[in-house]
Design a protein around this motif. Structure first.
Motif, PDB file in Angstrom:
ATOM      1  N   GLU A   1      95.132  35.831  55.196  1.00  8.71           N
ATOM      2  CA  GLU A   1      95.115  35.961  56.654  1.00  8.71           C
ATOM      3  C   GLU A   1      96.106  37.159  57.101  1.00  8.71           C
ATOM      4  N   LEU A   2      95.511  38.026  58.192  1.00  4.12           N
ATOM      5  CA  LEU A   2      96.310  38.979  58.830  1.00  4.12           C
ATOM      6  C   LEU A   2      96.980  38.298  60.052  1.00  4.12           C
ATOM      7  N   LYS A   3      98.345  38.470  60.090  1.00  3.79           N
ATOM      8  CA  LYS A   3      98.752  37.651  61.127  1.00  3.79           C
ATOM      9  C   LYS A   3      99.289  38.717  62.295  1.00  3.79           C
ATOM     10  N   GLY A   4      99.471  38.444  63.440  1.00  2.68           N
ATOM     11  CA  GLY A   4     100.086  39.350  64.633  1.00  2.68           C
ATOM     12  C   GLY A   4      98.986  39.962  65.459  1.00  2.68           C
ATOM     13  N   PHE A   5      97.810  39.357  65.387  1.00  4.18           N
ATOM     14  CA  PHE A   5      96.468  39.795  66.274  1.00  4.18           C
ATOM     15  C   PHE A   5      96.163  38.746  67.099  1.00  4.18           C
ATOM     16  N   THR A   6      95.315  39.044  68.183  1.00  2.00           N
ATOM     17  CA  THR A   6      95.147  37.984  69.118  1.00  2.00           C
ATOM     18  C   THR A   6      93.734  37.389  68.403  1.00  2.00           C
ATOM     19  N   GLN A   7      92.881  38.199  67.754  1.00  2.00           N
ATOM     20  CA  GLN A   7      91.832  37.593  67.079  1.00  2.00           C
ATOM     21  C   GLN A   7      92.122  37.212  65.836  1.00  2.00           C
ATOM     22  N   THR A   8      91.291  36.311  65.039  1.00  2.00           N
ATOM     23  CA  THR A   8      91.684  36.108  63.597  1.00  2.00           C
ATOM     24  C   THR A   8      91.121  36.641  62.732  1.00  2.00           C
ATOM     25  N   PHE A   9      91.840  37.207  61.616  1.00  2.00           N
ATOM     26  CA  PHE A   9      91.269  38.067  60.549  1.00  2.00           C
ATOM     27  C   PHE A   9      91.517  37.706  59.252  1.00  2.00           C
ATOM     28  N   TYR A  10      90.508  37.778  58.461  1.00  2.00           N
ATOM     29  CA  TYR A  10      90.683  37.337  56.812  1.00  2.00           C
ATOM     30  C   TYR A  10      90.160  38.533  56.055  1.00  2.00           C
ATOM     31  N   TYR A  11      91.061  38.441  55.100  1.00  2.00           N
ATOM     32  CA  TYR A  11      90.588  39.619  54.234  1.00  2.00           C
ATOM     33  C   TYR A  11      90.513  39.384  52.442  1.00  2.00           C
ATOM     34  N   SER A  12      89.881  39.918  51.985  1.00  2.00           N
ATOM     35  CA  SER A  12      90.031  39.903  50.291  1.00  2.00           C
ATOM     36  C   SER A  12      90.964  40.564  49.944  1.00  2.00           C
ATOM     37  N   LYS A  13      91.661  39.816  48.965  1.00  4.43           N
ATOM     38  CA  LYS A  13      92.962  40.605  48.224  1.00  4.43           C
ATOM     39  C   LYS A  13      92.926  42.037  48.002  1.00  4.43           C
ATOM     40  N   GLY A  14      93.875  42.642  48.284  1.00  6.07           N
ATOM     41  CA  GLY A  14      93.856  44.166  47.852  1.00  6.07           C
ATOM     42  C   GLY A  14      93.324  45.063  49.063  1.00  6.07           C
ATOM     43  N   HIS A  15      93.106  44.387  50.028  1.00  4.38           N
ATOM     44  CA  HIS A  15      92.300  45.259  51.198  1.00  4.38           C
ATOM     45  C   HIS A  15      92.996  44.896  52.413  1.00  4.38           C
ATOM     46  N   GLU A  16      94.339  44.859  52.349  1.00  8.62           N
ATOM     47  CA  GLU A  16      95.225  44.479  53.558  1.00  8.62           C
ATOM     48  C   GLU A  16      94.859  45.535  54.585  1.00  8.62           C
ATOM     49  N   GLN A  17      95.071  46.885  53.968  1.00  8.47           N
ATOM     50  CA  GLN A  17      95.267  48.062  54.857  1.00  8.47           C
ATOM     51  C   GLN A  17      93.974  48.215  55.683  1.00  8.47           C
ATOM     52  N   ARG A  18      92.918  48.211  54.830  1.00  3.16           N
ATOM     53  CA  ARG A  18      91.417  48.458  55.523  1.00  3.16           C
ATOM     54  C   ARG A  18      91.205  47.335  56.687  1.00  3.16           C
ATOM     55  N   ALA A  19      91.727  46.139  56.371  1.00  7.41           N
ATOM     56  CA  ALA A  19      91.607  44.976  57.372  1.00  7.41           C
ATOM     57  C   ALA A  19      92.526  45.233  58.660  1.00  7.41           C
ATOM     58  N   ARG A  20      93.629  45.655  58.266  1.00  8.31           N
ATOM     59  CA  ARG A  20      94.452  46.186  59.531  1.00  8.31           C
ATOM     60  C   ARG A  20      93.843  47.414  60.166  1.00  8.31           C
ATOM     61  N   ASP A  21      93.392  48.288  59.488  1.00  5.90           N
ATOM     62  CA  ASP A  21      92.792  49.353  60.595  1.00  5.90           C
ATOM     63  C   ASP A  21      91.624  48.921  61.375  1.00  5.90           C
ATOM     64  N   ILE A  22      90.929  47.954  60.674  1.00  2.26           N
ATOM     65  CA  ILE A  22      89.753  47.377  61.573  1.00  2.26           C
ATOM     66  C   ILE A  22      90.155  46.583  62.630  1.00  2.26           C
ATOM     67  N   ALA A  23      91.164  45.826  62.345  1.00  2.00           N
ATOM     68  CA  ALA A  23      91.829  44.823  63.276  1.00  2.00           C
ATOM     69  C   ALA A  23      92.589  45.758  64.532  1.00  2.00           C
ATOM     70  N   GLN A  24      93.227  46.779  64.020  1.00  2.00           N
ATOM     71  CA  GLN A  24      93.849  47.300  65.262  1.00  2.00           C
ATOM     72  C   GLN A  24      92.824  48.121  65.851  1.00  2.00           C
ATOM     73  N   PHE A  25      91.840  48.795  65.660  1.00  2.00           N
ATOM     74  CA  PHE A  25      90.527  49.234  66.256  1.00  2.00           C
ATOM     75  C   PHE A  25      90.014  48.264  67.161  1.00  2.00           C
TER      76      PHE A  25
END
Ligand SMILES: [Zn+2]
Length: 308
Positions: free
Chosen positions: A39-63
């Motif tokens: 789980e990606l923390k620190g966002f108002t929506q909830t985001f889950y990502y597959s292992k190894g893809h934190e940066q991609r998830a973070r970029d999408i989440a920030q957008f």
């Protein structure tokens, strides 16, 4: 007193129970340890990502989060969603049933759960013709938007923006808008995406526009279904197939671009308000007339001039 054989049976039962307990405890521990998503923390929506893809998830989440601020200011609503950014191995476990075998097809599963791919894939690549055979201006657009340093291409920059398209469906459904037609449901979220990118992240416009330009520019001869009537009939089951559906989406991205370019950012708000207000059933003609009078002629033209 118990007989010997009764004792034997009792011991056996206890043995089985202990074994069962240990097996359950072990598999529970194992499933926690190997739980595939983070789980990606620190966002108002909830985001889950597959292992190894934190940066991609973070970029999408920030957008998505930045867009959320813009939409809060403009349409005054924020939905509650969970977005899954998935590697191929996790896709089947979270994707909606008809799309379990179409890795890379972004979708809104049930108004709350959104699914996008973390890795480049065959589905995205299937839309790319040989770039050197494209007309020169288009080939340059594609190179600039999706070209990689090794000379290959990736549509990731386009598909990453579609997390917001999928979230757009949660905006309209959770806010109680009536979309009237499936094509409007898809057009609306493309207008949301295009308006946000054009207003706040114009550097991303190249990635948003080049892919639909390419697919629409290639013509419709390879697609079996091209009418809005077919789209309405086949949409609920994805009966036109993923690739033909992608063509319709590209047409609706192009339409969203034309609408923004002719009517500006206010069209989104007017369309939001109109679809919130008009909960009554409308014929195609009534719907087009309402869009023309209460929203903007360019929106009505999507229906009136489709295929012309
Ligand atoms: Zn959609």
């Amino acid at each position: 007193m118990r007989t010997n054989s009764e004792n034997k049976i009792a011991n056996r039962v206890i043995g089985i129970l202990v074994a069962l307990f240990l097996t359950t405890a072990f598999s529970l521990a194992q499933s926690i340890e190997t739980s595939p998503l983070e789980e990606l923390k620190g966002f108002t929506q909830t985001f889950y990502y597959s292992k190894g893809h934190e940066q991609r998830a973070r970029d999408i989440a920030q957008f998505i989060e930045h867009a959320g601020v813009y939409f809060k200011e403009t349409v005054g609503f924020t939905p509650k969603t969970t977005l899954y950014v998935l590697a191929p191995n996790d896709w089947k476990d979270y994707a909606a049933k008809p799309l379990q075998d179409v890795y890379g097809f972004p979708h809104n599963k049930d108004d709350f759960n959104l699914v996008v791919a973390a890795e480049d894939n065959d589905f995205w690549r299937s839309f790319l013709p040989p770039v050197n055979q494209l007309p020169q201006p288009l080939a340059e657009q594609i190179r600039a938007a999706y070209g990689k340093s090794d000379g290959s291409y990736s549509m990731m920059a386009f598909f990453d923006l579609l997390g917001l398209h999928e979230m757009g469906h949660s905006y309209t459904s959770q806010a109680g808008l009536k979309m009237h037609r499936y094509w409007m449901g898809e057009l609306f979220v493309n207008i949301m995406l295009h308006t946000y990118v054009a207003e706040k992240q114009p550097k991303l416009l190249a990635a948003l526009e080049a892919f639909p330009n390419m697919v629409v520019g290639a013509g419709s001869s390879e697609y079996k279904y091209t009418s809005l009537k077919d789209f309405e009939a086949l949409y609920p089951t994805l009966g036109m197939g993923p690739k033909n559906y992608g063509w319709y989406q590209c047409k609706l991205h192009s339409a969203a671009k034309d609408i923004y370019n002719s009517g500006g950012k206010d069209v989104l708000v007017k369309l939001w308000n109109a679809l919130k207000k008009h909960q009554e059933d409308m014929s195609d003609e009534e719907f087009a007339s309402m869009l023309e009078k209460e929203v903007h002629p360019s929106v009505a033209n999507v229906y009136l001039e489709w295929g012309k």
